[in-house]
Scaffold this motif. Structure first.
Motif, PDB file in Angstrom:
ATOM      1  N   ALA A 246       0.827  -1.210   0.000  1.00 19.94           N
ATOM      2  CA  ALA A 246       0.000   0.000   0.000  1.00 19.94           C
ATOM      3  C   ALA A 246       0.859   1.255   0.000  1.00 19.94           C
ATOM      4  N   ASP A 247       1.952   1.250   0.822  1.00 17.45           N
ATOM      5  CA  ASP A 247       2.862   2.406   0.842  1.00 17.45           C
ATOM      6  C   ASP A 247       3.522   2.612  -0.523  1.00 17.45           C
ATOM      7  N   LYS A 248       3.877   1.497  -1.165  1.00 17.65           N
ATOM      8  CA  LYS A 248       4.486   1.582  -2.494  1.00 17.65           C
ATOM      9  C   LYS A 248       3.528   2.222  -3.493  1.00 17.65           C
ATOM     10  N   LYS A 249       2.274   1.791  -3.455  1.00 16.31           N
ATOM     11  CA  LYS A 249       1.289   2.363  -4.374  1.00 16.31           C
ATOM     12  C   LYS A 249       1.055   3.840  -4.085  1.00 16.31           C
ATOM     13  N   ILE A 250       1.084   4.198  -2.802  1.00 14.94           N
ATOM     14  CA  ILE A 250       0.904   5.611  -2.449  1.00 14.94           C
ATOM     15  C   ILE A 250       2.079   6.441  -2.961  1.00 14.94           C
ATOM     16  N   ALA A 251       3.323   5.900  -2.771  1.00 18.05           N
ATOM     17  CA  ALA A 251       4.505   6.615  -3.259  1.00 18.05           C
ATOM     18  C   ALA A 251       4.483   6.749  -4.780  1.00 18.05           C
ATOM     19  N   GLU A 257       1.944  12.011  -9.561  1.00 18.65           N
ATOM     20  CA  GLU A 257       1.345  13.342  -9.417  1.00 18.65           C
ATOM     21  C   GLU A 257       2.394  14.435  -9.631  1.00 18.65           C
ATOM     22  N   ARG A 258       3.596  14.234  -9.009  1.00 14.52           N
ATOM     23  CA  ARG A 258       4.667  15.224  -9.186  1.00 14.52           C
ATOM     24  C   ARG A 258       5.112  15.293 -10.652  1.00 14.52           C
ATOM     25  N   ARG A 259       5.227  14.133 -11.325  1.00 11.82           N
ATOM     26  CA  ARG A 259       5.617  14.130 -12.736  1.00 11.82           C
ATOM     27  C   ARG A 259       4.603  14.868 -13.588  1.00 11.82           C
TER      28      ARG A 259
END
Length: 335
Positions: A246-251, A257-259
């Motif tokens: 889940a953390d990986k998917k959030i990152a 989003e930043r890209r």
């Protein structure tokens, strides 16, 4: 004379037929055989009482036969009690059998309580038998997770005895199984490791039994025995893996989003540069017009115009020379 004799014969035959019909109706409506059986068994039942049962749409066999059974067993029950229970929709024979079984087992059970239990929808005879011979309820596998994250599955056998006083309004077997399952899960969850549960499975039964889980139920829990214990999945590791995923998917979502924001900013900057270039081109296009107006109006002379051209040519030449001199130096640095 022969005619008179014929009339007398016909009259006699008709009288005999009417008598047979009357007797058949009488024996059908009035249970003479049942009345004789009751009298021979020592049960005092009047013939008019049986007729009254017929009128009240009560089947006499359903009341008199249990009454005879109760009288032979030494129970003090009346016809009115059995008849009222029958009219209420109860099972008279089962209630009498339960009273006889309770008397033989020295269990204090009166007719009113037995009738109430029967009308409540419970099998009063089975309850009395369960009071004498306790019943064993086996639970399915109950899964709990120890504090180290290992899943432990346990199967329990619950020995219960019916509580006659709490049969009316008391909870059933499903409640007992649910409470025992909750206690097993709580006990496994409070263990430090799954090894402790495997080493001492009786600690589960002792802890659960001490909680008084039979409160408010129709049973009395005599013992809780752990029949089987198995090891399940590593729930702790699975939860950590799921959390990491889940953390990986959030990152990844944040990076995407930043890209996207960077691409949007880049497109915006390009649009601004193009806009500025367009303005420069527009301004450069206006220079010849301004110079032509200046020449036409006499604000700019011909010599001034040629001097400006010479200055622009000198600037372009210096720019070309500077590019030629800086390029080899940059190439040397690259080598």
């Amino acid at each position: 004379m022969e005619v008179a004799l014929g009339y007398e014969t016909i009259f006699l035959l008709v009288a005999i037929a009417i008598g047979i019909i009357v007797l058949a109706v009488l024996f059908t409506f009035v249970p003479i055989g049942l009345w004789i059986s009751a009298i021979s068994a020592g049960v005092r039942v009047g013939i008019f009482t049986l007729i009254g049962m017929r009128l009240r749409r009560v089947i006499p066999n359903r009341v008199i036969n249990p009454l005879i059974k109760a009288h032979k067993a030494g129970l003090k029950v009346t016809t009115n009690q059995l008849e009222s229970h029958y009219l209420a929709g109860g099972n008279v024979d089962r209630v009498v059998n339960a009273l006889i079984a309770a008397q033989r087992a020295n269990i204090d059970l009166v007719f009113e309580r037995a009738a109430a239990i029967d009308l409540a929808g419970r099998d009063v005879l089975e309850a009395v038998q369960m009071s004498v011979n306790p019943k064993v309820i086996e639970t399915p596998f109950i899964a709990g997770v120890a504090m180290n994250g290992i899943e432990v599955k346990a199967k329990a056998r619950i020995t219960v005895r019916a509580n006659i006083d709490r049969l009316v309004g008391g909870a059933g077997e499903d409640t007992v199984i649910a409470r025992v399952g909750e206690g097993v899960i709580s006990t496994i969850g409070s263990s430090d490791t799954h090894e402790r549960v495997l080493e001492n499975p009786d600690s589960i039964s002792r802890t659960v039994l001490s909680k008084g889980l039979d409160a408010g139920t129709a049973f009395e829990i005599l013992s809780i025995d752990i029949a089987d214990v198995d090891i399940g999945k590593n729930i702790g590791a699975q939860l950590q893996t799921d959390q990491a995923e889940a953390d990986k998917k959030i990152a990844q979502a944040k990076a995407e989003e930043r890209r996207a924001m960077a691409v949007a900013n880049e497109q915006e900057m390009k649009a601004r540069v193009e806009e500025m270039r367009a303005k420069v081109v527009e301004a450069e296009a206006e220079i010849p017009l301004a110079m032509a107006d200046a020449l036409k109006s006499g604000n700019l002379g011909v010599m001034d115009y040629y001097s400006l051209k010479n200055i622009n040519a000198d600037s372009d030449m210096r720019d070309s020379i500077s590019r030629m001199t800086t390029k080899p130096a940059n190439e040397d640095n690259l080598e």
